[in-house]
Design an enzyme around this catalytic site. Structure first.
Site, PDB file in Angstrom:
ATOM      1  CG  ASP A 161      29.633  -9.339 -16.370  1.00 24.89           C
ATOM      2  OD1 ASP A 161      30.685  -9.300 -15.693  1.00 24.89           O
ATOM      3  OD2 ASP A 161      29.346  -8.483 -17.220  1.00 24.89           O
TER       4      ASP A 161
ATOM      5  CG  HIS B  77      32.858  -9.557 -12.804  1.00 26.00           C
ATOM      6  ND1 HIS B  77      32.366  -8.395 -13.368  1.00 26.00           N
ATOM      7  CD2 HIS B  77      32.842  -9.362 -11.466  1.00 26.00           C
ATOM      8  CE1 HIS B  77      32.057  -7.542 -12.407  1.00 26.00           C
ATOM      9  NE2 HIS B  77      32.325  -8.102 -11.247  1.00 26.00           N
TER      10      HIS B  77
ATOM     11  N   GLY C 115      23.512  -4.711 -17.758  1.00 27.87           N
ATOM     12  CA  GLY C 115      24.230  -4.222 -18.922  1.00 27.87           C
ATOM     13  C   GLY C 115      23.663  -2.885 -19.357  1.00 27.87           C
TER      14      GLY C 115
ATOM     15  CG  ASP D  40      32.954  -5.127 -16.265  1.00 23.54           C
ATOM     16  OD1 ASP D  40      32.247  -4.868 -17.259  1.00 23.54           O
ATOM     17  OD2 ASP D  40      32.771  -6.120 -15.536  1.00 23.54           O
TER      18      ASP D  40
ATOM     19  N   GLY E 255      30.087   0.230 -19.237  1.00 21.36           N
ATOM     20  CA  GLY E 255      29.924   1.436 -20.041  1.00 21.36           C
ATOM     21  C   GLY E 255      31.139   1.797 -20.874  1.00 21.36           C
TER      22      GLY E 255
ATOM     23  N   GLY F 185      30.549  -4.974 -23.262  1.00 16.82           N
ATOM     24  CA  GLY F 185      29.400  -5.806 -23.574  1.00 16.82           C
ATOM     25  C   GLY F 185      28.627  -5.167 -24.711  1.00 16.82           C
TER      26      GLY F 185
HETATM   27 ZN    ZN Z   1      32.040  -7.923 -15.478  1.00 10.74          ZN
END
Ligand code: ZN
Length: 196
Positions: free
Chosen positions: A12, A43, A121, A152, A154, A174
């Site tokens: 990310d 991303h 996050g 992407d 949760g 993540g």
């Molecule tokens: Zn991402």
């Protein structure tokens, strides 16, 4: 994460402008590249993205995904990513519609549905985005195409099966992958695959 069973490494990239946080850029991705044999799925939560695409490709990105809000010419940007030798992805924020997608589907290898608002996050999964995944799968099938549909934000072992049932073919995790530290990674990934 490589040895724990991850398929890809999703990175990310945030710029403190398109999204509130600042994370990392091409120099760090280049430094990470020798430490993983997995595809690097980058991303980009940055605006503009166009001036930086080449730097991310050179740093070792295999997939580069961009938000349509990050520039005025999405189809051109996606084509540029492919011309750099990478797979091209388009990312949909929770508020972003899908009406434009049939017009760029020929330039897309991956569609990323954000199930949180990008920028941090550890946020909670937005259930309503599953309907978007279903609509995208139907739309792609109608065009005879099969892009990767990725979720992407949760994603956990508790909602992974619902994501896949809706049509997602790649899940980004993540917090759910990293919790508990390195000794837990393999079990965390197995749980996401429904093997836990
Ligand atoms: Zn991402």
């Amino acid at each position: 994460m490589d040895s724990a069973g991850a398929d890809w490494i999703h990175i990310d990239v945030m710029d403190g402008h398109f999204v509130p946080n600042i994370t990392i850029g091409p120099a760090v991705i280049k430094a990470l590249r020798p430490h993983s044999a997995k595809p690097f799925d980058c991303h980009l939560m940055i605006a503009p993205a166009d001036p930086h695409l080449e730097a991310f490709a050179e740093a070792g990105a295999d997939i580069i995904s961009i938000h349509p809000e990050a520039g005025p010419h999405l189809h051109r940007s996606l084509g540029r990513i492919r011309a750099l030798g990478c797979k091209a992805g388009v990312v949909l924020n929770p508020s972003t519609g899908i009406d434009f997608l049939p017009w760029v589907m020929d330039a897309v290898d991956l569609i990323l549905v954000m199930s949180v608002n990008p920028g941090f996050g550890g946020q909670s999964f937005i259930d309503g985005q599953l309907a978007k995944v279903e609509a995208l799968r139907t739309m792609a099938e109608r065009q005879g195409l099969a892009p990767v549909i990725q979720m992407d934000g949760g994603v956990t072992a508790m909602n992974a099966a619902r994501c896949v049932a809706a049509g997602a073919t790649a899940l980004v995790a993540g917090t759910a992958a990293f919790k508990g530290g390195p000794s837990a990674y393999a079990a965390n990934i197995a749980a996401l695959r429904g093997l836990g």
